[in-house]
Write an enzyme that holds these catalytic residues in place. Structure first.
Site, PDB file in Angstrom:
ATOM      1  N   THR A   1     -16.164   3.237 -11.686  1.00  0.00           N
ATOM      2  CA  THR A   1     -16.193   4.464 -10.856  1.00  0.00           C
ATOM      3  C   THR A   1     -14.542   4.642 -10.330  1.00  0.00           C
ATOM      4  O   THR A   1     -13.982   3.703  -9.840  1.00  0.00           O
ATOM      5  CB  THR A   1     -17.188   4.441  -9.705  1.00  0.00           C
ATOM      6  OG1 THR A   1     -16.911   5.635  -8.877  1.00  0.00           O
ATOM      7  CG2 THR A   1     -17.025   3.209  -8.740  1.00  0.00           C
TER       8      THR A   1
ATOM      9  N   ASP B   1     -22.994  -6.799  -2.040  1.00  0.00           N
ATOM     10  CA  ASP B   1     -22.620  -7.105  -3.187  1.00  0.00           C
ATOM     11  C   ASP B   1     -21.161  -7.365  -3.059  1.00  0.00           C
ATOM     12  O   ASP B   1     -20.320  -6.708  -2.791  1.00  0.00           O
ATOM     13  CB  ASP B   1     -22.740  -6.172  -4.190  1.00  0.00           C
ATOM     14  CG  ASP B   1     -22.642  -6.540  -5.665  1.00  0.00           C
ATOM     15  OD1 ASP B   1     -21.773  -7.174  -5.958  1.00  0.00           O
ATOM     16  OD2 ASP B   1     -23.490  -5.928  -6.507  1.00  0.00           O
TER      17      ASP B   1
ATOM     18  N   LYS C   1     -19.408   1.024  -1.713  1.00  0.00           N
ATOM     19  CA  LYS C   1     -19.989   2.261  -2.312  1.00  0.00           C
ATOM     20  C   LYS C   1     -21.391   2.056  -2.180  1.00  0.00           C
ATOM     21  O   LYS C   1     -21.745   0.981  -1.800  1.00  0.00           O
ATOM     22  CB  LYS C   1     -19.784   2.477  -3.992  1.00  0.00           C
ATOM     23  CG  LYS C   1     -20.053   1.290  -4.660  1.00  0.00           C
ATOM     24  CD  LYS C   1     -19.629   1.846  -6.182  1.00  0.00           C
ATOM     25  CE  LYS C   1     -19.883   0.441  -6.870  1.00  0.00           C
ATOM     26  NZ  LYS C   1     -19.411   0.631  -8.410  1.00  0.00           N
TER      27      LYS C   1
ATOM     28  N   ASN D   1     -23.572  -0.838  -3.287  1.00  0.00           N
ATOM     29  CA  ASN D   1     -23.508  -2.016  -2.911  1.00  0.00           C
ATOM     30  C   ASN D   1     -23.825  -2.298  -1.605  1.00  0.00           C
ATOM     31  O   ASN D   1     -23.619  -3.611  -0.981  1.00  0.00           O
ATOM     32  CB  ASN D   1     -21.961  -2.284  -3.068  1.00  0.00           C
ATOM     33  CG  ASN D   1     -21.546  -2.634  -4.482  1.00  0.00           C
ATOM     34  OD1 ASN D   1     -22.206  -2.594  -5.475  1.00  0.00           O
ATOM     35  ND2 ASN D   1     -20.141  -2.499  -4.582  1.00  0.00           N
TER      36      ASN D   1
HETATM   37  P1  AMP Z   1     -28.434  -7.012  -8.022  1.00  0.00           P
HETATM   38  O1  AMP Z   1     -28.468  -7.900  -8.951  1.00  0.00           O
HETATM   39  O2  AMP Z   1     -27.729  -7.495  -6.717  1.00  0.00           O
HETATM   40  O3  AMP Z   1     -28.136  -5.566  -8.533  1.00  0.00           O
HETATM   41  O4  AMP Z   1     -29.962  -7.087  -7.616  1.00  0.00           O
HETATM   42  C1  AMP Z   1     -30.818  -6.100  -8.306  1.00  0.00           C
HETATM   43  C2  AMP Z   1     -31.760  -5.553  -7.320  1.00  0.00           C
HETATM   44  O5  AMP Z   1     -32.570  -6.373  -6.635  1.00  0.00           O
HETATM   45  C3  AMP Z   1     -31.193  -4.658  -6.393  1.00  0.00           C
HETATM   46  O6  AMP Z   1     -31.010  -3.444  -6.847  1.00  0.00           O
HETATM   47  C4  AMP Z   1     -32.119  -4.737  -5.270  1.00  0.00           C
HETATM   48  O7  AMP Z   1     -33.089  -3.794  -5.660  1.00  0.00           O
HETATM   49  C5  AMP Z   1     -32.650  -6.150  -5.541  1.00  0.00           C
HETATM   50  N1  AMP Z   1     -32.125  -7.157  -4.432  1.00  0.00           N
HETATM   51  C6  AMP Z   1     -31.042  -7.761  -4.849  1.00  0.00           C
HETATM   52  N2  AMP Z   1     -30.712  -8.564  -3.617  1.00  0.00           N
HETATM   53  C7  AMP Z   1     -31.528  -8.267  -2.760  1.00  0.00           C
HETATM   54  C8  AMP Z   1     -32.051  -8.816  -1.355  1.00  0.00           C
HETATM   55  N3  AMP Z   1     -31.104  -9.482  -0.793  1.00  0.00           N
HETATM   56  N4  AMP Z   1     -33.262  -8.460  -0.636  1.00  0.00           N
HETATM   57  C9  AMP Z   1     -33.865  -7.117  -1.302  1.00  0.00           C
HETATM   58  N5  AMP Z   1     -33.696  -6.781  -2.507  1.00  0.00           N
HETATM   59  C10 AMP Z   1     -32.671  -7.290  -3.214  1.00  0.00           C
END
Ligand code: AMP
Length: 398
Positions: free
Chosen positions: A293, A275, A259, A262
């Site tokens: 979802t 993700d 989705k 991710n």
């Molecule tokens: P997540 O825990 O994967 O949802 O990460 C939280 C937020 O961090 C995401 O919504 C992205 O905005 C940012 N983020 C996560 N991984 C990355 C990455 N590898 N590069 C850049 N931004 C990231």
């Protein structure tokens, strides 16, 4: 604070960017933003895997692989010493603040499950510690912890996204085994449209993931901003998705949670499946229901039947529709049951704005019978995909 734009310019200056003349997006496609970040569905965000990856990071070779150099701004050609420093932005002290009020030391079997260290994994890396990194700007917050832009202190100073996961919160959510498995899977994946995990390490309270830095951030934010994407941009993303999914399926990995939320965007605007289930998103939006979802689930999953990798074919069809229209095809804001019914009936309706080729591809992916869904290799040769494919462009945002 450093903007992503300035970092991208510096990376481009290092000739990491292959693209020269990005074409601006069509401004005609602005619609009401409908996207907000959604939680991954725990039962859906699992990977099935049984693959053996090539040994790409052996113990006998303590330096990082060349693709880490490329992905993190380090030219492999040895421009090293004279290159401009990439500004990683201002660290906000969030890890220390978090560590004071959040997380407890985990004991017993869970502690063993979460003692994750890529230096002693099946594909060993060098040993990493938090003190090996200069901390930069916050990139975001996930359910289990924060994500920062970082740079390795030692030359040649790789740029990465460092993601923290609090062990006690993982235990509370009872996903320690799932997270362990998914981290180990992710470390072995090598595809330009799959976000790389270069290594991981832990301390008493946290796990740290060294992820490829996705310079253009989250795809769903772009979708929110523009309402929907042009046919060209959508086609290029779907081309990259189909290629990445073929790679994953070849490794017996079924994603099952495709989705927009991710997906991340690399420095050239290229799509990155970012993700693999360990990052469960913060709650509070339209797709949040008791079990996450329904919008991307295929009929066989909503009906509780057995399923295979063809669930990802279906999700690719839903994604194509959402990119082009701005909403998933079976969404029904009045009730989850209605969405369920629409999926089970494949109640697919197209607005007149959608091209016949795109309609053809979506209809062939959104087939009730998984065996009837268009194979990914055929998706890659579909006229709507071939039409917009460009030899020179890796990104989708052109
Ligand atoms: P997540 O825990 O994967 O949802 O990460 C939280 C937020 O961090 C995401 O919504 C992205 O905005 C940012 N983020 C996560 N991984 C990355 C990455 N590898 N590069 C850049 N931004 C990231």
């Amino acid at each position: 604070m450093t903007s992503v734009g300035s970092v991208m310019k510096q990376i481009a200056a290092l000739e990491i960017s292959a693209k020269s003349n990005p074409v601006p997006l069509s401004s005609t496609s602005i619609a009401k933003p409908t996207h907000s970040k959604q939680p991954s569905q725990t039962s859906v965000a699992k990977l099935l895997t049984k693959f053996a990856a090539p040994k790409a990071f052996p113990k006998s070779k303590p330096t990082q692989p060349s693709n880490l150099r490329q992905a993190t701004g380090e030219p492999s050609s040895g421009l090293g010493a004279n290159r401009p420093a990439i500004d990683i932005g201002q660290y906000d002290g969030g890890l220390e603040t978090d560590n004071e009020k959040r997380g407890e030391v985990v004991h017993g079997e869970a502690a063993e499950d979460l003692a994750l260290d890529s230096s002693i994994s099946r594909e060993p890396t060098r040993e990493w510690h938090l003190s090996d990194f200069d901390m930069g700007r916050p990139l975001g917050k996930g359910k289990f912890g924060r994500v920062y832009m970082v740079r390795t202190k030692s030359a040649p100073k790789y740029i990465l996204a460092l993601k923290t996961l609090y062990k006690s919160e993982i235990v509370q959510s009872r996903v320690e085994k799932q997270i362990r498995r998914e981290i180990e899977i992710q470390q072995n994946l090598r595809h330009p449209n799959v976000l790389r995990l270069y290594g991981y390490f832990h301390d008493s309270k946290r796990i740290f993931l060294m992820l490829e830095f996705a310079g253009k951030g989250e795809l769903y934010k772009q979708l929110s901003k523009h309402g929907h994407f042009s046919e060209k941009r959508s086609s290029r993303y779907i081309d990259q998705m189909a290629d990445a999914l073929m790679y994953l399926h070849g490794k017996h990995v079924i994603h099952r949670d495709i989705k927009p939320e991710n997906l991340l965007l690399g420095i050239n605007g290229e799509l990155k499946i970012g993700d693999f289930g360990w990052s469960v998103h913060a709650p509070g939006n339209r797709r949040m229901t008791l079990c996450g979802t329904l919008d991307y689930l295929p009929p066989e999953m909503v009906e509780g039947k057995e399923h295979n990798e063809k669930v990802d074919y279906w999700a690719l069809g839903v994604l194509t529709y959402e990119f082009l229209i701005g909403n998933p095809p079976f969404e029904d804001s009045s009730s989850v049951n209605n969405t369920y019914r629409r999926i089970a009936k494949v109640d697919l309706r197209f607005p007149s704005t959608i091209s016949p080729e795109a309609k053809d591809l979506i209809s062939k992916l959104l087939q009730y019978d998984p065996e009837q869904r268009l194979a990914l290799s055929t998706v890659l040769c579909h006229p709507w995909i071939v039409k917009y494919r460009s030899k020179n462009s890796v990104g989708g945002d052109t």
